[in-house]
Every structure is written in C-alpha cells, then in structure tokens.
Scaffold this motif. Structure first.
Motif, PDB file in Angstrom:
ATOM      1  N   THR A  36       0.849  -1.204   0.000  1.00 31.10           N
ATOM      2  CA  THR A  36       0.000   0.000   0.000  1.00 31.10           C
ATOM      3  C   THR A  36       0.884   1.253   0.000  1.00 31.10           C
ATOM      4  OG1 THR A  36      -0.272   0.127   2.436  1.00 31.10           O
ATOM      5  CG2 THR A  36      -1.855  -1.231   1.227  1.00 31.10           C
ATOM      6  N   TYR A  37       2.015   1.200   0.734  1.00 31.65           N
ATOM      7  CA  TYR A  37       2.959   2.326   0.727  1.00 31.65           C
ATOM      8  C   TYR A  37       3.671   2.391  -0.627  1.00 31.65           C
ATOM      9  CZ  TYR A  37       1.936   2.790   5.628  1.00 31.65           C
ATOM     10  OH  TYR A  37       1.263   2.994   6.810  1.00 31.65           O
ATOM     11  N   ARG A  38       4.030   1.228  -1.158  1.00 29.44           N
ATOM     12  CA  ARG A  38       4.710   1.198  -2.465  1.00 29.44           C
ATOM     13  C   ARG A  38       3.798   1.714  -3.577  1.00 29.44           C
ATOM     14  NH1 ARG A  38       9.428  -2.288  -3.160  1.00 29.44           N
ATOM     15  NH2 ARG A  38      10.152  -2.850  -1.083  1.00 29.44           N
ATOM     16  N   ALA A  39       2.522   1.305  -3.576  1.00 28.71           N
ATOM     17  CA  ALA A  39       1.596   1.729  -4.640  1.00 28.71           C
ATOM     18  C   ALA A  39       1.393   3.242  -4.595  1.00 28.71           C
ATOM     19  CB  ALA A  39       0.260   1.003  -4.497  1.00 28.71           C
ATOM     20  N   THR A  40       1.314   3.798  -3.396  1.00 34.39           N
ATOM     21  CA  THR A  40       1.172   5.252  -3.250  1.00 34.39           C
ATOM     22  C   THR A  40       2.406   5.946  -3.814  1.00 34.39           C
ATOM     23  OG1 THR A  40      -0.112   4.884  -1.228  1.00 34.39           O
ATOM     24  CG2 THR A  40       0.759   7.107  -1.576  1.00 34.39           C
ATOM     25  N   ALA A  41       3.580   5.440  -3.442  1.00 41.44           N
ATOM     26  CA  ALA A  41       4.833   6.046  -3.900  1.00 41.44           C
ATOM     27  C   ALA A  41       4.974   5.940  -5.416  1.00 41.44           C
ATOM     28  CB  ALA A  41       6.019   5.362  -3.216  1.00 41.44           C
ATOM     29  N   LYS A  42       4.618   4.782  -5.971  1.00 47.30           N
ATOM     30  CA  LYS A  42       4.774   4.594  -7.425  1.00 47.30           C
ATOM     31  C   LYS A  42       3.847   5.545  -8.181  1.00 47.30           C
ATOM     32  CE  LYS A  42       4.994   1.204 -11.145  1.00 47.30           C
ATOM     33  NZ  LYS A  42       4.056   1.785 -12.109  1.00 47.30           N
ATOM     34  N   ALA A  43       2.624   5.713  -7.694  1.00 44.97           N
ATOM     35  CA  ALA A  43       1.685   6.628  -8.372  1.00 44.97           C
ATOM     36  C   ALA A  43       2.243   8.047  -8.382  1.00 44.97           C
ATOM     37  CB  ALA A  43       0.320   6.573  -7.681  1.00 44.97           C
ATOM     38  N   LEU A  44       2.872   8.451  -7.273  1.00 45.02           N
ATOM     39  CA  LEU A  44       3.466   9.796  -7.217  1.00 45.02           C
ATOM     40  C   LEU A  44       4.646   9.904  -8.184  1.00 45.02           C
ATOM     41  CD1 LEU A  44       3.463  10.309  -3.334  1.00 45.02           C
ATOM     42  CD2 LEU A  44       2.013  11.522  -4.975  1.00 45.02           C
ATOM     43  N   LEU A  45       5.501   8.882  -8.177  1.00 43.81           N
ATOM     44  CA  LEU A  45       6.672   8.898  -9.072  1.00 43.81           C
ATOM     45  C   LEU A  45       6.224   8.932 -10.531  1.00 43.81           C
ATOM     46  CD1 LEU A  45       8.911   6.161  -7.328  1.00 43.81           C
ATOM     47  CD2 LEU A  45       9.379   8.628  -7.390  1.00 43.81           C
ATOM     48  N   ASP A  46       5.233   8.082 -10.881  1.00 44.58           N
ATOM     49  CA  ASP A  46       4.762   8.001 -12.271  1.00 44.58           C
ATOM     50  C   ASP A  46       4.181   9.331 -12.741  1.00 44.58           C
ATOM     51  OD1 ASP A  46       5.527   5.396 -12.324  1.00 44.58           O
ATOM     52  OD2 ASP A  46       3.508   4.533 -12.318  1.00 44.58           O
ATOM     53  N   ALA A  47       3.524  10.045 -11.816  1.00 42.09           N
ATOM     54  CA  ALA A  47       2.879  11.315 -12.186  1.00 42.09           C
ATOM     55  C   ALA A  47       3.849  12.493 -12.081  1.00 42.09           C
ATOM     56  CB  ALA A  47       1.655  11.542 -11.292  1.00 42.09           C
ATOM     57  N   GLY A  48       5.106  12.185 -11.709  1.00 47.24           N
ATOM     58  CA  GLY A  48       6.100  13.256 -11.574  1.00 47.24           C
ATOM     59  C   GLY A  48       5.785  14.195 -10.415  1.00 47.24           C
ATOM     60  N   SER A  72       5.005  -7.668  -8.132  1.00 45.69           N
ATOM     61  CA  SER A  72       5.936  -7.731  -9.273  1.00 45.69           C
ATOM     62  C   SER A  72       6.087  -6.369  -9.960  1.00 45.69           C
ATOM     63  CB  SER A  72       5.525  -8.818 -10.263  1.00 45.69           C
ATOM     64  OG  SER A  72       4.302  -8.493 -10.851  1.00 45.69           O
ATOM     65  N   VAL A  73       5.049  -5.505  -9.893  1.00 45.78           N
ATOM     66  CA  VAL A  73       5.212  -4.177 -10.503  1.00 45.78           C
ATOM     67  C   VAL A  73       5.659  -3.124  -9.488  1.00 45.78           C
ATOM     68  CG1 VAL A  73       3.563  -4.590 -12.368  1.00 45.78           C
ATOM     69  CG2 VAL A  73       2.765  -3.530 -10.261  1.00 45.78           C
ATOM     70  N   LEU A  74       5.795  -3.544  -8.223  1.00 44.24           N
ATOM     71  CA  LEU A  74       6.128  -2.571  -7.169  1.00 44.24           C
ATOM     72  C   LEU A  74       7.443  -2.907  -6.474  1.00 44.24           C
ATOM     73  CD1 LEU A  74       2.547  -2.362  -5.578  1.00 44.24           C
ATOM     74  CD2 LEU A  74       3.636  -0.600  -6.975  1.00 44.24           C
ATOM     75  N   ALA A  75       8.163  -3.915  -7.027  1.00 41.11           N
ATOM     76  CA  ALA A  75       9.325  -4.460  -6.316  1.00 41.11           C
ATOM     77  C   ALA A  75      10.581  -3.593  -6.384  1.00 41.11           C
ATOM     78  CB  ALA A  75       9.649  -5.851  -6.861  1.00 41.11           C
ATOM     79  N   ILE A  79      11.291   2.190  -5.655  1.00 40.04           N
ATOM     80  CA  ILE A  79       9.914   2.324  -5.146  1.00 40.04           C
ATOM     81  C   ILE A  79       9.891   2.072  -3.632  1.00 40.04           C
ATOM     82  CG2 ILE A  79       7.553   1.396  -5.276  1.00 40.04           C
ATOM     83  CD1 ILE A  79       8.047   0.807  -8.235  1.00 40.04           C
ATOM     84  N   GLY A  80      10.692   1.107  -3.180  1.00 43.68           N
ATOM     85  CA  GLY A  80      10.778   0.834  -1.743  1.00 43.68           C
ATOM     86  C   GLY A  80      11.343   2.031  -0.977  1.00 43.68           C
ATOM     87  N   ARG A 140      22.126 -10.877   2.730  1.00 44.96           N
ATOM     88  CA  ARG A 140      22.561 -12.060   1.985  1.00 44.96           C
ATOM     89  C   ARG A 140      21.384 -12.675   1.214  1.00 44.96           C
ATOM     90  NH1 ARG A 140      26.930 -13.437   0.002  1.00 44.96           N
ATOM     91  NH2 ARG A 140      27.919 -12.612   1.876  1.00 44.96           N
ATOM     92  N   ARG A 141      20.211 -12.733   1.858  1.00 43.36           N
ATOM     93  CA  ARG A 141      19.024 -13.298   1.182  1.00 43.36           C
ATOM     94  C   ARG A 141      18.619 -12.440  -0.016  1.00 43.36           C
ATOM     95  NH1 ARG A 141      15.612 -14.307   6.606  1.00 43.36           N
ATOM     96  NH2 ARG A 141      16.741 -16.137   7.334  1.00 43.36           N
ATOM     97  N   ARG A 142      18.604 -11.117   0.178  1.00 43.26           N
ATOM     98  CA  ARG A 142      18.291 -10.198  -0.931  1.00 43.26           C
ATOM     99  C   ARG A 142      19.263 -10.409  -2.082  1.00 43.26           C
ATOM    100  NH1 ARG A 142      14.672  -5.886   0.212  1.00 43.26           N
ATOM    101  NH2 ARG A 142      12.998  -7.398   0.153  1.00 43.26           N
ATOM    102  N   TYR A 143      20.551 -10.486  -1.704  1.00 46.58           N
ATOM    103  CA  TYR A 143      21.618 -10.646  -2.705  1.00 46.58           C
ATOM    104  C   TYR A 143      21.389 -11.933  -3.509  1.00 46.58           C
ATOM    105  CZ  TYR A 143      26.299 -11.721  -4.453  1.00 46.58           C
ATOM    106  OH  TYR A 143      27.356 -12.055  -5.254  1.00 46.58           O
ATOM    107  N   GLU A 144      21.092 -13.028  -2.801  1.00 43.64           N
ATOM    108  CA  GLU A 144      20.911 -14.311  -3.483  1.00 43.64           C
ATOM    109  C   GLU A 144      19.665 -14.307  -4.369  1.00 43.64           C
ATOM    110  OE1 GLU A 144      21.462 -17.090  -0.298  1.00 43.64           O
ATOM    111  OE2 GLU A 144      23.646 -16.799  -0.372  1.00 43.64           O
ATOM    112  N   GLU A 145      18.617 -13.628  -3.919  1.00 41.30           N
ATOM    113  CA  GLU A 145      17.390 -13.517  -4.742  1.00 41.30           C
ATOM    114  C   GLU A 145      17.696 -12.805  -6.054  1.00 41.30           C
ATOM    115  OE1 GLU A 145      14.152 -12.732  -1.287  1.00 41.30           O
ATOM    116  OE2 GLU A 145      14.274 -11.174  -2.822  1.00 41.30           O
ATOM    117  N   ILE A 146      18.469 -11.707  -5.960  1.00 46.46           N
ATOM    118  CA  ILE A 146      18.772 -10.919  -7.156  1.00 46.46           C
ATOM    119  C   ILE A 146      19.659 -11.717  -8.105  1.00 46.46           C
ATOM    120  CG2 ILE A 146      19.839  -8.780  -8.003  1.00 46.46           C
ATOM    121  CD1 ILE A 146      19.021  -7.493  -5.294  1.00 46.46           C
TER     122      ILE A 146
END
Ligand code: C5P
Length: 208
Positions: A36-48, A72-75, A79-80, A140-146
C-alpha cells in the motif's frame, strides 16, 4: 468475528513468505501492507509529483485500491525507498491504516504483514509475530534472490541499503518499527522458512 494474525518485521526477514504460507494454510485473506505504501509512492513517481508534499501524498494514499496490488510491478528498490520516505507522513499513514483495518475485518480471518500491524493497525490481534533476522542474513538473502533472477548484485551495496531502510523505519516519530509488547519473536537468522512456519502454526493453533 474475524481472526487476525499480525506479522511485523524489517525488510527481507522472511515475513512475506511466512505470511503467504500461513494465509494459505488457514484459508485466510492476506494483505502485504508494504504494497500500500509502495503503490502510493509509485503513483506519485509516475505522475512526476513530489515525495515531500504531505497533502499530495495523502490524497494519493486515499485512492489506493487494495485489490489491485501486485508486488511484481512494485518491487523496484527505488519504489521501496520512495515508500519509506512517504511512510513517515502521519496523513499518509492515517489513510492507509484505515484501508488496512477494513481489510483486517474480513471473514473468516486475515493475515496482515508490515511494520506497525501489531502496534498500531491491529493492536487487538490475537496472534502477533515479530519476524526478524540479522542485517547480514537479510542482505545475503536479498543478494541471493537478485543473483538467482539473473541480475547483477553487489553485496556491500545491498547491506548498506538494508541498514539505511532499518534506520529510517525504526527511528521515525510516527509508528516506528518495533515489536508489540505481546508479540512472539521469531528470529529467522538461523531458521529455515519451514521451521518458522511450524513455530508460527503452533502459536496460532493455541490461540484459535
Ligand atoms: O515491506 P516493504 O519493503 O514493501 O515496505 C516498503 C516501506 O513501506 C517500508 O520500508 C516502510 O517504510 C513502509 N511500511 C510501513 N508500514 C507498513 C508497511 C510498510 O511504514 N505497515
């Protein structure tokens, strides 16, 4: 009355995976409140739009649809970062917390994961878990995921980012990340996700 399981913890501690397993096992609805925080942030970023105008960000937060959230569209890391910046604003939090509480009331039960579920969003939840792991293990987990996704990754940079995100989430004035007094601590630094799931189930089964 709906049965709510509140799961909090820092980024990459394993709470998302654990929440999905628990929701699937009990047939409960799951809300990843970080989205919910990511979707709010992405909408602001997309709208400049600016990220430092509380009235603008709060108006955007009021428009977030819980049904359309997709990690998957907010990862993206950016955006975080933007999400954690607008998450310090009381009016943004008030709008999102209201939507999260409505979700929490769904029958027969719900699992909400985030930073302030046990402390602020659902303080009366009958089961609260605080899922954590050392910053090294989480990085380490983040690194391995990427790396597994085929993208280039730099461990030192990810480790620094984990520390910065923790710092911002734990030290903000509004709803800082911390365990509720009645939360059960699950440190997954040296625990598999299966073991964490079993531990969580025995706590939940005892409360159901
Ligand atoms: O969990 P995730 O990384 O998707 O969350 C992004 C950011 O949203 C967090 O770093 C935090 O600042 C904010 N957040 C929050 N309260 C929540 C969930 C997420 O402040 N309940």
């Amino acid at each position: 009355m709906s049965f709510t399981i509140a799961i909090d913890g820092p980024a990459a501690a394993g709470k998302g995976t654990l929440s999905r397993l628990i929701a699937g096992h009990y047939g409960f609805h799951h809300l990843d409140t970080g989205l919910t925080y990511r979707a709010t942030a992405k909408a602001l970023l997309d709208a400049g739009m600016p990220l430092d105008d509380e009235a603008v960000a709060a108006a955007q937060a009021e428009r977030v649809e819980l049904s359309g959230l997709d990690r998957s569209v907010l990862a993206a890391h950016g955006i975080g970062e933007a999400a954690s910046k607008i998450a310090v604003m009381p009016r943004v939090r008030a709008a999102l917390v209201e939507a999260q509480r409505r979700f929490a009331a769904r029958e027969p039960g719900t699992v909400l994961d985030g930073r302030d579920i046990g402390t602020v969003v659902c303080p009366d939840a009958p089961v609260k878990l605080y899922v954590t792991a050392s910053p090294e293990v989480r990085a380490r987990r983040r690194y391995e995921e990427i790396v597994a996704s085929g993208e280039p990754a730099n461990f030192d940079r990810i480790f620094a980012e984990v520390r910065i995100r923790d710092e911002r989430d734990m030290n903000r004035a509004e709803s800082p990340l911390r365990p509720a007094e009645d939360a059960h601590l699950l440190d997954t630094s040296e625990m598999s996700i299966e073991a964490a799931f079993l531990a969580a189930r025995s706590l939940i089964d005892a409360a159901l």
